[in-house]
Scaffold this active site. Structure first.
Site, mmCIF file in Angstrom:
data_model
loop_
_atom_site.group_PDB
_atom_site.id
_atom_site.type_symbol
_atom_site.label_atom_id
_atom_site.label_comp_id
_atom_site.label_asym_id
_atom_site.label_seq_id
_atom_site.Cartn_x
_atom_site.Cartn_y
_atom_site.Cartn_z
ATOM 1 N N HIS A 105 19.192 27.938 13.481
ATOM 2 C CA HIS A 105 19.187 27.074 12.300
ATOM 3 C C HIS A 105 18.485 27.768 11.143
ATOM 4 O O HIS A 105 17.756 28.745 11.298
ATOM 5 C CB HIS A 105 18.504 25.727 12.598
ATOM 6 C CG HIS A 105 17.037 25.740 12.357
ATOM 7 N ND1 HIS A 105 16.418 24.974 11.386
ATOM 8 C CD2 HIS A 105 16.052 26.443 12.944
ATOM 9 C CE1 HIS A 105 15.125 25.206 11.408
ATOM 10 N NE2 HIS A 105 14.868 26.086 12.335
ATOM 11 N N ASN B 229 4.529 24.380 12.753
ATOM 12 C CA ASN B 229 4.693 25.251 11.587
ATOM 13 C C ASN B 229 4.827 24.437 10.311
ATOM 14 O O ASN B 229 5.361 23.328 10.327
ATOM 15 C CB ASN B 229 5.942 26.126 11.743
ATOM 16 C CG ASN B 229 5.838 27.100 12.898
ATOM 17 O OD1 ASN B 229 4.740 27.448 13.327
ATOM 18 N ND2 ASN B 229 6.973 27.538 13.400
ATOM 19 N N TYR C 95 7.460 21.533 11.202
ATOM 20 C CA TYR C 95 8.263 21.412 12.419
ATOM 21 C C TYR C 95 7.450 21.734 13.663
ATOM 22 O O TYR C 95 6.588 22.605 13.676
ATOM 23 C CB TYR C 95 9.554 22.227 12.351
ATOM 24 C CG TYR C 95 9.486 23.654 11.897
ATOM 25 C CD1 TYR C 95 9.688 24.704 12.786
ATOM 26 C CD2 TYR C 95 9.292 23.967 10.549
ATOM 27 C CE1 TYR C 95 9.686 26.022 12.361
ATOM 28 C CE2 TYR C 95 9.299 25.281 10.110
ATOM 29 C CZ TYR C 95 9.487 26.315 11.028
ATOM 30 O OH TYR C 95 9.481 27.606 10.592
ATOM 31 N N ARG D 58 15.873 30.072 4.454
ATOM 32 C CA ARG D 58 15.106 30.553 5.601
ATOM 33 C C ARG D 58 15.983 30.416 6.844
ATOM 34 O O ARG D 58 16.325 29.322 7.252
ATOM 35 C CB ARG D 58 13.809 29.754 5.762
ATOM 36 C CG ARG D 58 12.817 29.927 4.605
ATOM 37 C CD ARG D 58 11.529 29.153 4.875
ATOM 38 N NE ARG D 58 10.575 29.231 3.782
ATOM 39 C CZ ARG D 58 9.593 30.131 3.683
ATOM 40 N NH1 ARG D 58 9.463 31.039 4.637
ATOM 41 N NH2 ARG D 58 8.761 30.122 2.664
ATOM 42 N N ARG E 81 0.817 -1.222 0.000
ATOM 43 C CA ARG E 81 0.000 0.000 0.000
ATOM 44 C C ARG E 81 0.845 1.266 0.000
ATOM 45 O O ARG E 81 0.362 2.344 -0.334
ATOM 46 C CB ARG E 81 -0.908 0.021 1.230
ATOM 47 C CG ARG E 81 -1.853 -1.170 1.331
ATOM 48 C CD ARG E 81 -2.452 -1.257 2.714
ATOM 49 N NE ARG E 81 -1.406 -1.500 3.717
ATOM 50 C CZ ARG E 81 -1.625 -1.502 5.035
ATOM 51 N NH1 ARG E 81 -2.849 -1.246 5.494
ATOM 52 N NH2 ARG E 81 -0.628 -1.745 5.876
ATOM 53 N N HIS F 270 17.659 31.391 12.472
ATOM 54 C CA HIS F 270 16.743 31.866 13.487
ATOM 55 C C HIS F 270 16.940 31.135 14.809
ATOM 56 O O HIS F 270 17.251 29.943 14.833
ATOM 57 C CB HIS F 270 15.296 31.676 13.015
ATOM 58 C CG HIS F 270 14.980 32.394 11.746
ATOM 59 N ND1 HIS F 270 14.036 31.958 10.853
ATOM 60 C CD2 HIS F 270 15.497 33.541 11.217
ATOM 61 C CE1 HIS F 270 13.970 32.799 9.828
ATOM 62 N NE2 HIS F 270 14.852 33.764 10.022
ATOM 63 N N GLN G 156 3.322 24.726 19.186
ATOM 64 C CA GLN G 156 2.990 25.222 17.850
ATOM 65 C C GLN G 156 3.575 24.284 16.816
ATOM 66 O O GLN G 156 4.656 23.726 17.011
ATOM 67 C CB GLN G 156 3.561 26.641 17.685
ATOM 68 C CG GLN G 156 3.241 27.319 16.367
ATOM 69 C CD GLN G 156 3.646 28.790 16.388
ATOM 70 O OE1 GLN G 156 3.248 29.547 17.258
ATOM 71 N NE2 GLN G 156 4.460 29.185 15.417
#
Length: 218
Positions: free
Chosen positions: A133, A64, A146, A74, A38, A77, A62
């Site tokens: 990162h 994201n 994440y 990106r 499957r 941060h 949270q």
């Protein structure tokens, strides 16, 4: 404490293998994939396995999701302590996720680890509080999902320029990097340290001990 982010951990449980990488507090998660006619099944996250390897549970405040095209970067941060831990996955496409140790006083301060996360390998990456990162697609498009230990807090956000020549990070080449305005004008690591924006290694270790102690009490 077993699996505390300042110690090397290499744990394999029924659902996944969790290994600490060269920078303390960065863990590669390799889930076991069960294919059949499957398709396939895997546990993308397991709280018991995570707690056994890291030494405390991951509190998820949270989740994201971002979709990025090739050439996008990106990051980098992070957040001021108590910080934000992140558990990164890439369910579609492929990315390189680069974690930089910005903890002043750390034995690996300024060093990085780069990990490929993809729909093909199904790996995940956990980074503890106090680490920065960023990520960039290795495919034409990539989706990143994440888990975050805290909600977004712009007042505590730390941004380091991902193109800092002093870091010389291995971003994918071939095109002009696409960055947000905030990331493009962000300070280099040395400037962020000079401005007093970075967490200390001692404070981060105290935070990790606190989380482990809370897990024991709980």
């Amino acid at each position: 404490m077993p699996g505390r982010p300042d110690k090397i951990a290499n744990r394999e449980v029924s659902a996944m293998r969790i290994t600490q990488l060269a920078v303390s507090g960065v863990f590669l998660v390799e889930p076991k994939v069960f294919p059949d006619s499957r398709g396939q099944f895997l546990e993308a996250f397991s709280q018991p396995a995570f707690e056994e390897a890291i030494g405390h549970p991951l509190s998820i405040a949270q989740v994201n999701c971002s979709v990025s095209s090739r050439g996008t970067i990106r990051g980098l941060h992070a957040n001021q302590l108590p910080g934000q831990a992140r558990y990164m996955t890439c369910p579609a496409g492929a990315i390189v996720d680069i974690v930089v140790d910005i903890r002043v006083g750390s034995p690996s301060y300024g060093r990085h680890v780069a990990v490929e996360l993809s729909a093909a390998n199904r790996h995940a990456l956990y980074l503890a509080e106090g680490l920065a990162h960023g990520f960039s697609p290795l495919t034409d498009e990539a989706t990143v999902v994440y888990l975050c230990s805290t909600t977004y807090s712009p007042d505590t956000a730390i941004t380091i320029n991902p193109l800092d020549p002093g870091l010389a990070l291995p971003w994918p080449g071939g095109s002009e990097p696409l960055l947000s305005d905030k990331d493009r004008i962000a300070p280099y690591l040395s400037e962020a340290e000079e401005f007093g924006l970075l967490p200390s290694y001692a404070a981060c270790r105290a935070r990790y001990d606190q989380l482990s102690d809370q897990a024991l009490v709980g």
